[in-house]
Design an enzyme around this catalytic site. Structure first.
Site, PDB file in Angstrom:
ATOM      1  N   HIS A 144      23.458 -26.305   9.284  1.00 11.26           N
ATOM      2  CA  HIS A 144      22.025 -26.052   9.395  1.00 11.26           C
ATOM      3  C   HIS A 144      21.882 -24.865  10.340  1.00 11.26           C
ATOM      4  CE1 HIS A 144      17.830 -26.705  10.423  1.00 11.26           C
ATOM      5  NE2 HIS A 144      17.751 -27.602   9.476  1.00 11.26           N
ATOM      6  N   ARG A 162      11.193 -21.149  10.740  1.00 11.21           N
ATOM      7  CA  ARG A 162      11.503 -19.859  10.127  1.00 11.21           C
ATOM      8  C   ARG A 162      10.558 -19.600   8.965  1.00 11.21           C
ATOM      9  NH1 ARG A 162      16.253 -20.064   7.612  1.00 11.21           N
ATOM     10  NH2 ARG A 162      16.547 -22.268   8.064  1.00 11.21           N
TER      11      ARG A 162
END
Ligand SMILES: Cc1cc2nc3c(=O)[nH]c(=O)nc-3n(C[C@H](O)[C@H](O)[C@H](O)COP(=O)(O)OP(=O)(O)OC[C@H]3O[C@@H](n4cnc5c(N)ncnc54)[C@H](O)[C@@H]3O)c2cc1C
Ligand code: HEM
Ligand code: SF4
Ligand code: F3S
Ligand code: FES
Lengths: 242, 579, 118, 114
Positions: free
Chosen positions: B242, B264
């Site tokens: 991740h 993000r």
């Protein structure tokens, strides 16, 4: 910031004593980190419980400087204001060893409070339509994020006084279900949570609210149960005859 | 019984190892299908409290909405898996997820989030062509596991909490499984649990890497036990990273835990040690590229560029509306604040972090394995996800196959059936393995852990090549030998975490060896597996998958061709259904 | 659980009586503060209450409410903080209720009739 | 082991105050009725008592009682609101306001009487 911290830790089970350790300070250090440091570097026989390490599983609660807390999300800076820590197991639970507790009673009480869903539909049916701003849905959501950490259970005096008291977390769960329109178990549930082992034992001490790391309010959930059980009593739903 | 060690013995019809989505669904389904069965759930911590299903944030992939379809979900899964998925497993996953999600909502009481019109909300998750992720806020796992645990508590299902499985024990005639050797962690005593059926649902977990997301109880125990029993594991090179794990410095448990991907997506920037953006060097989508690309970009940057204080990089949201960040990412903001980081207006140090193992025990769509009586489900298994798992397919996997396993088991065994005699030598050997550190003077095992973390991260992690894998292989052998010289203070075995740490490391090293072996064998780059010396996907049409076994204490390796049983590379089920 | 219904009802009664008491105590407190302004005398109290049906009814309600409210509370405290059996505390509650009723009415009736003697 | 409770927060103190005041009031009640009951025996006895009641010690005692009553009242109203209206934000404020009102009532009583 001094570069070490003095920690006194409970050793033993029901019988035991506090033992002192000196642990190096680190930035971003949590109480769980301090305990882990001791186990890894100073005394490998120290026992404690944790799993997720980010405040999700509710395994790591302990009594830190006299207050019940989750330790994986408790920053040392916030609690060791004078550079010392005292760590003991959670109150009102049986100690397995050192800081690790047995939580069976706590879970059993969730079950006794009928803190489980009673289905009215099956996997072959579609989802119920329930809008997010539905009043009951909101009430159910308000208490749903309980991680079962037992902090409220440790903070409540009634749990200590009355061994049968179901306690804040179990009653809070029951309340979310009372507000769950998909659930079909309210008659049994209200009967289960009424009485001196249930919601009526709560005196709104609010230690539960004060300490819940998830900022839930079992007190208000329990108040809701008091109202609903009262209604049920008048409808004769709580059983028994005069 | 064993020659010198007396151990307790208990019996049950069905023994479930693990209380994640797979384990609890297995227990509930077995009990529902045949209420006469005595079902026991054994778990390394407290029931419902440990494992990763509880940690699920994003949610649960399932094709429900109009416009979506089983075929579409299947294609996304297989394309995400870079065509090495076992397609019958992937199909079972996407098809049965539709039943399981309704079971979760309607029968177990999960209260998933809704759209304003009252229908179930499904959000977008990276790598998918449709918004199909069902969720409960960003704490979907708590909702699922709490509801499952409640139902288990309410039933006549036996609990063996704080019980660690240490070995799968075959019958003495070798025809099937006879049960599982456990350590009762509260007392430190060994206990042989004999059972008609055993479900392996201990949930893998790549915690051999310096930075990792899973919960602390997960140390690949199931895979290690399966290897020792002689089972085949597949796709072990496929370890998903991740991109954004928190990094908070030495000796912090929170290091490695996830900082949500949505940051993000919402416009967060990744910055290097000089506070400059870098992701556009690696992908035109910048920070919004897929997990593997961002992880790789960050890894590269950490190797070559300037890093932040603890050797990581930064994520920042401070150029965005603080109110939006506070509102949309409340949980993350609080979590950071608890550790002294300001996510709203500061820079939070992050690092890619090992998240999920796509590989695992070879199993069938009905959850049977090579060994009669032994079943497997969840993250312990391999083949469903191929080379990469879509976000949201993990919990679908554990709940779907856990339920199937329960059904299969209930159909295969009877209540109170005669239990096979366990192989006493196997018990003896397993006890010997577990007890060996106790016979030696205590020494620190910490340096072994640190080295394992470091070497797996550097040499067998996000970017690998032949040389680094060779180094990793050699290091693992050394570490294994080193661990075998280290003792543990066994004065009091009750809740002796350090003893369990030792056992954890033993398992992690063994499973790491299989990761390295498989990664060495795969000479191309697929999904989560990136070889710097073979950076391209090769020969999709003739894809193979890796298999490993443990023979005479050594990992042996093989490959097998992928059976494109439903669709071949270059084709799509969607075209068919559209036509 | 047999006690569910009993406890629920006791809870309701205690809250109902509390609500009534709330009003009574407000009036009572107001009265005390007004009354003590220039010293309290027996005559004053008696003049106010004796023969006055409104005050009589007010105090009667007050007493009934308190006779319901306080014993329930005392029972709870005894249950939680002493080792007395539920039977014993229930009995104490009943006795206390009676005591309050008898003593209360004796006093109020006394005051109500006292005027006649003046 | 016996872990001590963490009780130092406003709601817990409110609970203690409510319980103590309730209990003391319940104990005082029979005494109160007894004194009033003296009326039956004639105004003189009652007056005798009431003049004793004018002594400073007794005055202090009475003031305490009035504060207890006021505190129990405000605490009780707070609980009724909590249980029947159930707003979370208001509860802390209620503790503060309640205590304030109780103290004020006592002061008014004290000042009034002197
Ligand atoms: C932080 C995080 C976020 C995630 N988010 C998502 C997401 O949004 N969507 C998604 O689909 N997937 C997500 N995943 C992946 C998902 O959680 C897993 O794929 C899935 O839940 C695994 O389920 P499981 O039942 O196989 O294992 P787990 O849930 O991990 O359960 C394993 C169980 O086995 C027990 N156990 C382990 N070893 C032993 C032993 N030796 N003896 C006895 N018991 C043992 C453990 O204690 C535990 O109870 C996430 C994972 C993590 C770590
Ligand atoms: C003269 C009068 C009163 C007496 C003697 C009295 C006595 C008591 C006693 C002994 C208790 C038990 C305390 C406990 O459980 O901790 C109690 C509880 C309570 N009282 Fe009173 N009380 C009086 C007036 C009032 C008034 C005026 C109100 C409110 C309006 C009130 C509201 C309550 C409430 C809500 C409780 C329940 C507390 C709980 O169970 O948590 N009381 N009272
Ligand atoms: S209500 Fe809060 S304190 Fe209590 S168990 Fe749940 S999360 Fe923990
Ligand atoms: S602390 Fe206990 S008394 Fe009630 S309000 Fe909370 S459960
Ligand atoms: S370790 Fe899971 S809540 Fe702290």
């Amino acid at each position: 910031m001094s570069n070490t911290i003095k920690v006194s830790v409970w050793r033993g089970a029901e019988e035991g004593e506090f033992e002192s350790f000196e642990v190096p300070r680190q930035p971003s250090q949590t109480v769980l980190d301090v305990i882990t440091y001791i186990q890894r570097n100073i005394d490998t026989t120290l026992s404690y419980r944790f799993a997720c390490r980010v405040g999700v599983c509710g395994s790591c609660a302990m009594t830190v400087n006299g207050r019940p807390r989750w330790t994986c999300r408790t920053h040392v800076d916030k609690v060791a204001t004078d550079g010392t820590l005292q760590v003991a197991p959670l109150r009102n639970l049986q100690v397995v060893k050192d800081l690790a507790c047995e939580m069976t009673d706590f879970f059993d009480k969730l079950d006794r409070a009928e803190g489980k869903f009673h289905p009215t539909k099956t996997r072959h049916d579609d989802f119920d339509f329930i809008t997010p701003d539905d009043k009951k849905r909101k009430q159910a959501s308000a208490g749903i994020e309980c991680i079962g950490c037992g902090v409220c259970y440790a903070a409540c005096d009634v749990v200590d006084w009355n061994k049968d008291y179901l306690g804040p977390a179990a009653l809070n769960r029951a309340w979310t279900l009372v507000n769950d329109e998909r659930d079909g178990g309210n008659d049994v549930r209200l009967a289960a949570v009424a009485g001196d082992a249930g919601c009526h034992a709560c005196h709104s001490q609010q230690g539960c609210v004060e300490h819940c790391p998830k900022h839930l309010s079992p007190t208000h959930s329990i108040a809701g149960l008091k109202r609903e059980t009262a209604k049920a009593a008048f409808k004769g739903l709580l059983g028994g005859s005069d | 019984m064993s020659k010198n060690i007396q151990i307790e013995e208990t019996k049950t019809d069905v023994l479930i190892l693990g209380s994640g989505g797979a384990g609890l669904f297995g227990a509930l389904h077995a009990k529902a299908a045949n209420p006469d069965l005595e079902v026991t759930v054994a778990v390394k911590g407290l029931l419902g409290k440990c494992g990763c299903t509880r940690m699920v944030q994003g949610g649960y992939n399932v094709a429900l909405a109009p416009g979506d379809s089983t075929e579409r979900h299947f294609m996304d899964t297989v394309e995400g898996g870079k065509w090495i998925n076992r397609q019958d497993l992937a199909w079972t996953l996407v098809e049965q997820a539709q039943v399981r999600i309704r079971e979760l909502e309607n029968e177990l009481g999960c209260y998933f989030d809704r759209n304003p019109d009252g229908t179930v909300h499904q959000k977008a998750f990276a790598g998918q062509t449709f918004d199909r992720t069902v969720h409960k806020g960003d704490l979907t796992g708590i909702e699922i596991i709490n509801r499952l645990a409640e139902q288990v508590w309410a039933r006549d299902i036996k609990r063996m909490e704080d019980h660690r499985a240490v070995a799968l024990i075959p019958a003495n005639d070798g025809t099937r499984i006879a049960g599982v050797l456990m350590i009762d962690m509260r007392s430190g005593a060994f206990r042989m649990v004999r059972a008609g059926a055993v479900l392996l649902a201990t949930g893998g977990g790549p915690t051999m890497y310096k930075f990792h997301t899973p919960s602390g109880d997960k140390t690949c125990d199931g895979m290690a036990m399966a290897l020792r029993l002689g089972l085949t594991l597949r796709d072990m090179e496929m370890v998903q990273f991740h991109p954004t794990g928190l990094i908070a410095g030495e000796d912090t448990r929170i290091t490695g835990t996830i900082i949500e991907e949505g940051l993000r997506g919402a416009g967060g920037y990744l910055l290097d040690g000089n506070l400059e953006r870098f992701m556009h060097k690696y992908d035109e989508r910048g920070e919004r590229a897929t997990r593997d690309i961002v992880s790789r970009g960050m890894f590269q940057e950490m190797r070559e560029g300037t890093t932040a204080k603890h050797g990581g990089l930064y994520i920042t949201m401070k150029h965005l509306d603080p109110a939006m960040v506070k509102k949309n990412f409340k949980g993350m903001v609080e979590r950071c604040a608890d550790c002294g980081f300001d996510l709203v207006s500061g820079n939070v140090e992050v690092v890619p972090t090992a998240h999920y193992m796509m590989g695992g025990v070879v199993f069938e769509p009905d959850c049977t394995t090579e060994i009669p009586g032994l079943y497997a489900a969840g993250e312990d298994t391999g083949g469903v996800h191929g080379a990469n798992r879509l976000g949201g397919n993990g919990v679908a996997n554990s709940t779907v196959f856990g339920g199937i396993a329960g059904d299969t088991i209930a159909g295969a065994i009877n209540a109170g059936m005669a239990l096979p005699e366990p192989d006493r030598d196997a018990i003896e050997a397993a006890i010997g393995l577990c007890r060996q550190p106790l016979e030696r003077p205590a020494a620190g095992i910490d340096q072994v852990r640190t080295k394992l973390w470091h070497h797996m991260w550097e040499d067998a992690g996000i970017v690998r090549d032949a040389a680094s894998l060779a180094r990793a292989g050699a290091t693992l052998d050394d570490l294994d030998a080193e661990l075998d010289t280290i003792g543990v203070d066994g004065g009091n075995l009750a809740y002796n975490l350090t003893w369990h740490d030792w056992l954890n490391l033993k398992n992690l090293i063994l499973v790491s060896k299989s990761v390295v072996a498989a990664a060495t064998a795969r000479e191309d780059s697929r999904g989560a597996h990136f070889r710097a010396d073979f950076p391209d996907v090769r020969d999709l049409e003739n894809s193979t998958f890796t298999v490993v076994r443990l023979e005479d204490g050594k990992i042996t390796l093989g490959t097998a061709p992928v059976d494109f049983s439903r669709v071949k590379p270059g084709e799509s089920l969607l075209d068919e259904s559209a036509a | 659980m047999a006690s569910a219904r009993v406890e629920t009802r006791l809870w309701v009664w205690q809250r109902l009586s509390a609500a009534v008491l709330g009003l009574c105590v407000l009036v009572h407190l107001g009265m005390i503060i007004y009354a003590v302004q220039d010293g309290l005398s027996a005559a004053e109290i008696i003049t106010r209450v004796s023969g006055n049906a409104v005050w009589f009814v007010f105090y009667a309600v007050f007493i009934v409410a308190v006779a319901v409210h306080a014993p329930i509370g005392v029972r709870t405290i005894l249950n939680e903080m002493t080792g007395l059996s539920p039977k014993a505390t229930h009995l104490i509650m009943a006795v206390l209720c009676l005591v309050i009723l008898v003593m209360g009415f004796r006093a109020v009736i006394g005051l109500y009739q006292a005027g006649a003697g003046l | 082991m016996k872990v001590a409770a963490h009780r130092n927060h406003p709601h817990y103190w409110a609970f203690v105050l409510h319980r103590a005041s309730g209990l003391l009031l319940a104990l005082f009640l029979p005494a109160h009725f007894y004194v009033l009951g003296l009326a039956i025996e004639g105004a003189a006895t009652l007056d005798g008592f009431l003049s004793w009641a004018e002594t400073p010690v007794a005055k202090l005692f009475e003031t305490a009682l009035v504060i207890l009553l006021a505190a129990h009242l405000t605490g009780g109203v707070r609980l009724l609101i909590l249980e029947f209206v159930g707003s979370r934000e208001s509860s802390r404020i209620a503790v503060a306001v309640g205590t304030g009102i109780a103290v004020c009532t006592g002061l008014i009583f004290l000042l009034n009487g002197t």
